[in-house]
Design a protein around this motif. Sequence first.
Motif, short mmCIF file in Angstrom:
data_model
loop_
_atom_site.label_atom_id
_atom_site.label_comp_id
_atom_site.label_asym_id
_atom_site.label_seq_id
_atom_site.Cartn_x
_atom_site.Cartn_y
_atom_site.Cartn_z
N PRO A 163 54.90 49.51 55.50
CA PRO A 163 56.32 49.76 55.73
C PRO A 163 56.71 49.39 57.16
CG PRO A 163 55.30 51.61 54.62
CD PRO A 163 54.20 50.70 55.05
N SER A 164 57.97 49.11 57.34
CA SER A 164 58.41 48.61 58.64
C SER A 164 58.47 49.69 59.70
CB SER A 164 59.82 48.01 58.49
OG SER A 164 60.77 49.03 58.27
N SER A 165 58.60 50.95 59.29
CA SER A 165 58.76 52.06 60.23
C SER A 165 60.03 51.88 61.07
CB SER A 165 57.54 52.18 61.17
OG SER A 165 56.37 52.37 60.42
N ARG B 36 51.54 34.19 55.74
CA ARG B 36 50.36 33.36 55.93
C ARG B 36 49.13 34.18 56.29
NH1 ARG B 36 50.97 28.02 56.15
NH2 ARG B 36 53.07 27.16 56.13
N LYS B 37 49.32 35.38 56.81
CA LYS B 37 48.17 36.20 57.21
C LYS B 37 47.46 36.81 56.01
CE LYS B 37 49.88 37.33 61.81
NZ LYS B 37 50.22 38.42 62.76
N GLU C 284 55.46 46.56 67.67
CA GLU C 284 54.25 46.19 66.93
C GLU C 284 54.53 45.03 65.98
OE1 GLU C 284 54.23 49.18 63.13
OE2 GLU C 284 53.80 50.08 65.08
N LYS C 285 53.53 44.20 65.78
CA LYS C 285 53.68 43.02 64.94
C LYS C 285 53.73 43.42 63.46
CE LYS C 285 53.50 40.11 68.36
NZ LYS C 285 54.68 39.29 68.75
N HIS C 286 54.50 42.67 62.70
CA HIS C 286 54.60 42.89 61.26
C HIS C 286 54.71 41.53 60.58
CE1 HIS C 286 56.26 44.05 57.34
NE2 HIS C 286 55.85 45.27 57.59
N PRO C 287 54.05 41.35 59.44
CA PRO C 287 54.06 40.03 58.79
C PRO C 287 55.45 39.49 58.49
CG PRO C 287 52.41 41.45 57.77
CD PRO C 287 53.17 42.30 58.72
N TYR C 288 56.44 40.38 58.30
CA TYR C 288 57.77 39.92 57.93
C TYR C 288 58.82 40.17 59.01
CZ TYR C 288 56.02 38.72 53.38
OH TYR C 288 55.32 38.12 52.37
N SER D 185 45.89 36.12 45.70
CA SER D 185 45.55 37.52 46.00
C SER D 185 46.41 37.94 47.16
CB SER D 185 44.07 37.67 46.34
OG SER D 185 43.76 36.95 47.51
N HIS D 186 46.52 39.24 47.35
CA HIS D 186 47.47 39.73 48.35
C HIS D 186 46.86 40.84 49.19
CE1 HIS D 186 51.17 40.87 50.26
NE2 HIS D 186 51.02 42.10 49.83
N SER D 187 47.07 40.73 50.48
CA SER D 187 46.60 41.78 51.39
C SER D 187 47.58 42.93 51.40
CB SER D 187 46.47 41.21 52.81
OG SER D 187 46.30 42.24 53.74
N GLN D 188 47.15 44.06 50.89
CA GLN D 188 48.05 45.22 50.85
C GLN D 188 48.44 45.66 52.25
OE1 GLN D 188 49.60 46.63 48.28
NE2 GLN D 188 48.72 44.99 47.06
N GLN D 189 47.63 45.32 53.24
CA GLN D 189 47.96 45.71 54.59
C GLN D 189 49.23 45.02 55.07
OE1 GLN D 189 44.74 45.17 57.32
NE2 GLN D 189 45.62 46.48 58.87
N SER D 190 49.49 43.83 54.53
CA SER D 190 50.69 43.11 54.92
C SER D 190 51.95 43.73 54.34
CB SER D 190 50.62 41.64 54.48
OG SER D 190 50.74 41.55 53.08
#
Length: 442
Positions: free
Chosen positions: A439-441, A423-424, A253-257, A431-436
């Motif tokens: 946790p990495s799981s 960037r997403k 699965e994709k993750h911002p980091y 401001s910051h998207s908490q969804q980003s």
Amino acid sequence: MIAFIERVWGLTNPKGLIFDEVYYAKNANSLLLHGVEIDAKKNAAEFVVHPPVGKWIIALGIKIFGYNEFGWRISAAVIGSLSITLIYFTARKLFNSEFLSISAAFLLLIDGLHLVHSRTALLDIFLMFFVQIAVLAILYGQYWIAGLSLGLATGVKWSGLYFLIGLTALVLIFDWIRRRYLGASHPIREIAIEDLPRRFLQFGLIPVLTYLASWIGWFLSPRGYARNYSTNPFKSLWHYHSEILNFHAGLVEKHPYMANPWSWLIMGKPTSFYYKTPAGCGSEKCSKEVLALGTPLIYWSAAIALLVVFGIWLTSRDLTAGLLLTVVGTGYLPWFFFQKRTMFTFYVISFEPFLMLLLIYLLSRYFAGAKTAVSLANRKRLAIFIGVIYLINFLYFAPLYYGQLISYNSWLDHMWFSSWIDRKSTRLNSSHSQQSRMPSSA
């Protein structure tokens, strides 16, 4: 003591669970209460994807100091501090130099990635620590301790298995060298041949038994995940492990980091463990972040050192270079075979001390080229000057290691590369998207 103070200062900041602490701190507390991981909301067994050793170490801090930020982070702080002692003694054994040993400890002391891991309840700092013990034990010929430590490393994360395989191969190669270059009647050569069954026990049986023993809570409790899959607990454990393997194999699965291993050593995409935009910094816009970023100048130097040392090894087959390259390679190269998997730059912490030792190795060769005492003294002064530059680079990024509240413009100045920013999210608008910050799981 300096390392410990550096790590416990403001240890309760940030407040609450950050990044994968939402898994490991909760799991550790559950181990204390139930002996296994239980989902408190469902009051049912929880499927977890990492063995229990690291979480038991976190649990020790919770047991002593309570279920709070200090309690679930103090174990990492202690282990991180001790690991700096270990790199000192490892360098002392490899290079037999007080100056080089202190230099090695200094590099680890001022590395941001190591500091952040030493202040966060994640598992990777414990994996790194047991690998350090194993390597130091091998250097002293204490193979039983090495096998035990590698079993514990695997009991923290399955990636410890890479080090078990790599270091076992290295010990066997050392044994082969002894047999090859000593005379047929030499007593040490005879011992080397007889050591083969012992090596199987040291690096085969001992790690397996150690790993199984780490699951003692699961064996003793009827509430563990898949514990009652079969009347045979070992069959149940095998089933559990097959499900863990399926999870890791399917983690795409994709993750911002998420970051490809190609970028790890140059800190192309460091992992943000925490980010918020609170008020109170004296500026219109504020930022507060914990960024798992290796001190850039140290890491960039280490990346170059890796290539240089590899070239030296190709031409000279130097055993010290071979040892360091083996540890770094076994911790690093396997990840290149999982290009689709969700991976993060902070995985590099597992072999980071040996990246630092690559720099020390080159420094030792640089010192060895000095023809006079005056020349050696001048070379040491140059090394100290470079160390001061590294220290300044570390201090510059310290607000991001400690999660300090700074102005948004100051935070943006610290973002040297656009890849360091998600960037997403809408960070560039303060401001910051908490969804980003999911946790990495992993």
